[in-house]
Every structure is written in structure tokens, then in C-alpha cells.
Design an enzyme around this catalytic site. Sequence first.
Site, PDB file in Angstrom:
ATOM      1  N   GLU A   9       1.602  10.341   1.299  1.00 41.52           N
ATOM      2  CA  GLU A   9       1.397  11.615   0.605  1.00 41.52           C
ATOM      3  C   GLU A   9       2.488  11.924  -0.415  1.00 41.52           C
ATOM      4  O   GLU A   9       2.352  12.864  -1.203  1.00 41.52           O
ATOM      5  CB  GLU A   9       1.308  12.754   1.627  1.00 41.52           C
ATOM      6  CG  GLU A   9       0.079  12.709   2.511  1.00 41.52           C
ATOM      7  CD  GLU A   9       0.171  11.728   3.664  1.00 41.52           C
ATOM      8  OE1 GLU A   9      -0.885  11.372   4.203  1.00 41.52           O
ATOM      9  OE2 GLU A   9       1.299  11.303   4.026  1.00 41.52           O
ATOM     10  N   HIS A  38      -1.626  -1.742   8.011  1.00 43.81           N
ATOM     11  CA  HIS A  38      -1.347  -0.381   7.545  1.00 43.81           C
ATOM     12  C   HIS A  38      -0.047  -0.313   6.741  1.00 43.81           C
ATOM     13  O   HIS A  38       0.031   0.382   5.727  1.00 43.81           O
ATOM     14  CB  HIS A  38      -1.291   0.557   8.756  1.00 43.81           C
ATOM     15  CG  HIS A  38      -1.095   1.990   8.415  1.00 43.81           C
ATOM     16  ND1 HIS A  38      -2.078   2.755   7.845  1.00 43.81           N
ATOM     17  CD2 HIS A  38      -0.023   2.811   8.562  1.00 43.81           C
ATOM     18  CE1 HIS A  38      -1.627   3.975   7.660  1.00 43.81           C
ATOM     19  NE2 HIS A  38      -0.382   4.035   8.086  1.00 43.81           N
ATOM     20  N   PHE A  70       7.165  11.953   8.283  1.00 44.10           N
ATOM     21  CA  PHE A  70       6.914  10.838   9.194  1.00 44.10           C
ATOM     22  C   PHE A  70       8.130   9.919   9.189  1.00 44.10           C
ATOM     23  O   PHE A  70       8.720   9.672   8.146  1.00 44.10           O
ATOM     24  CB  PHE A  70       5.654  10.073   8.770  1.00 44.10           C
ATOM     25  CG  PHE A  70       5.136   9.165   9.847  1.00 44.10           C
ATOM     26  CD1 PHE A  70       4.418   9.676  10.915  1.00 44.10           C
ATOM     27  CD2 PHE A  70       5.379   7.810   9.797  1.00 44.10           C
ATOM     28  CE1 PHE A  70       3.935   8.841  11.916  1.00 44.10           C
ATOM     29  CE2 PHE A  70       4.905   6.961  10.791  1.00 44.10           C
ATOM     30  CZ  PHE A  70       4.190   7.479  11.853  1.00 44.10           C
ATOM     31  N   ALA A 128      10.086   6.466   4.585  1.00 45.89           N
ATOM     32  CA  ALA A 128      10.333   5.234   5.337  1.00 45.89           C
ATOM     33  C   ALA A 128       9.017   4.724   5.907  1.00 45.89           C
ATOM     34  O   ALA A 128       8.297   5.470   6.567  1.00 45.89           O
ATOM     35  CB  ALA A 128      11.332   5.478   6.463  1.00 45.89           C
TER      36      ALA A 128
END
Length: 163
Positions: A58, A88, A22, A80
Site C-alpha cells: 500500500e 507473495h 506491517f 519491510a
Amino acid sequence: MNVYEGSLVATGLKVGLVVARFNSLVTEQLLVGAADALRRHGVKDGDIDVFRCPGTFELPALLRRVARSARYDAVVALGAVIRGGTPHFEYVAGEATKGVAQIALESDCAVSMGILTCDTLEQALERAGVKAGNKGAEAAVAAVEQANVLREAAKVPSPRRAE
């Protein structure tokens, strides 16, 4: 007084790089910087393994698995987290940081964190080496130093007990 320090010579070290997919525009640059820094300090390409996970949240689970494998002298977390309009950001950044810190305390290998927490994509790209400096490279060099000082600390003799 005895002083123990880690050298920046990485010859013979095996390093695991754990990278979040991500925000890959940023994390791929962190990976490039980390791998380049390791090579410049003496790690051979064959002694660098890259593991990819879905995101920064994760990272700790995979990082722990890699660190516990006993195949690596050091592991580096690269990710990042970029602030958005919801809480969030705080949850992901905070939990990832706690997870990496816990692994560092429990692991026999060096653990280094190259997780960026930035307000904007532009800030993240700057810290990933687009303008100056690469936090992935810095984390990799810190991992080398920590791996070497951990080796030195393991050689320190236990104090003798008075009988």
C-alpha cells in the site's frame, strides 16, 4: 563543464515519511533512523510528517498522494518485506518497488526508497539498525541530497536557440 550536486544540508526542507505498519518491529526502527538522520542534517521536528499505511504493498498509493500534495521537498518510503514460503514476497516487493520508481519519475519532489527486502527477520533487523547501519537513515539522507540537487537542476538556464 558544469557540475550540479545536492548538498546534505536539510535546513528548511519539509519531508514526508510514509511508513508501512506491517513488520512494525522493523519499520519502526527504520522510522527512528530516518527521523534522526533528518534532524541531524537540519530538518526541524515540525517539518517532518509521518504517514502510516497498512503494508508495503500500500506504500506507493499513499506515497504518491503525499508527494503530489506540493507540501514536501522530499518523501521517503519505509517498509519491510520478508521472504516466506510462497511467491507473495516477490509480488509485494516487486510492485512496491515499481510503484515508488514511478512516483519518483512523475513527482516534482525528491522520492527515496527505504524498503527492505530480506530473507529473514534477523536480516531485516540488522538493516534497520539493530547491529549496524540503518537503511531508513540512509534513505532519508538520500532524499535530502536529491531534494537539493533537484532545486539546483531547476535553476539551470534553458539553452538559447539560434534564430
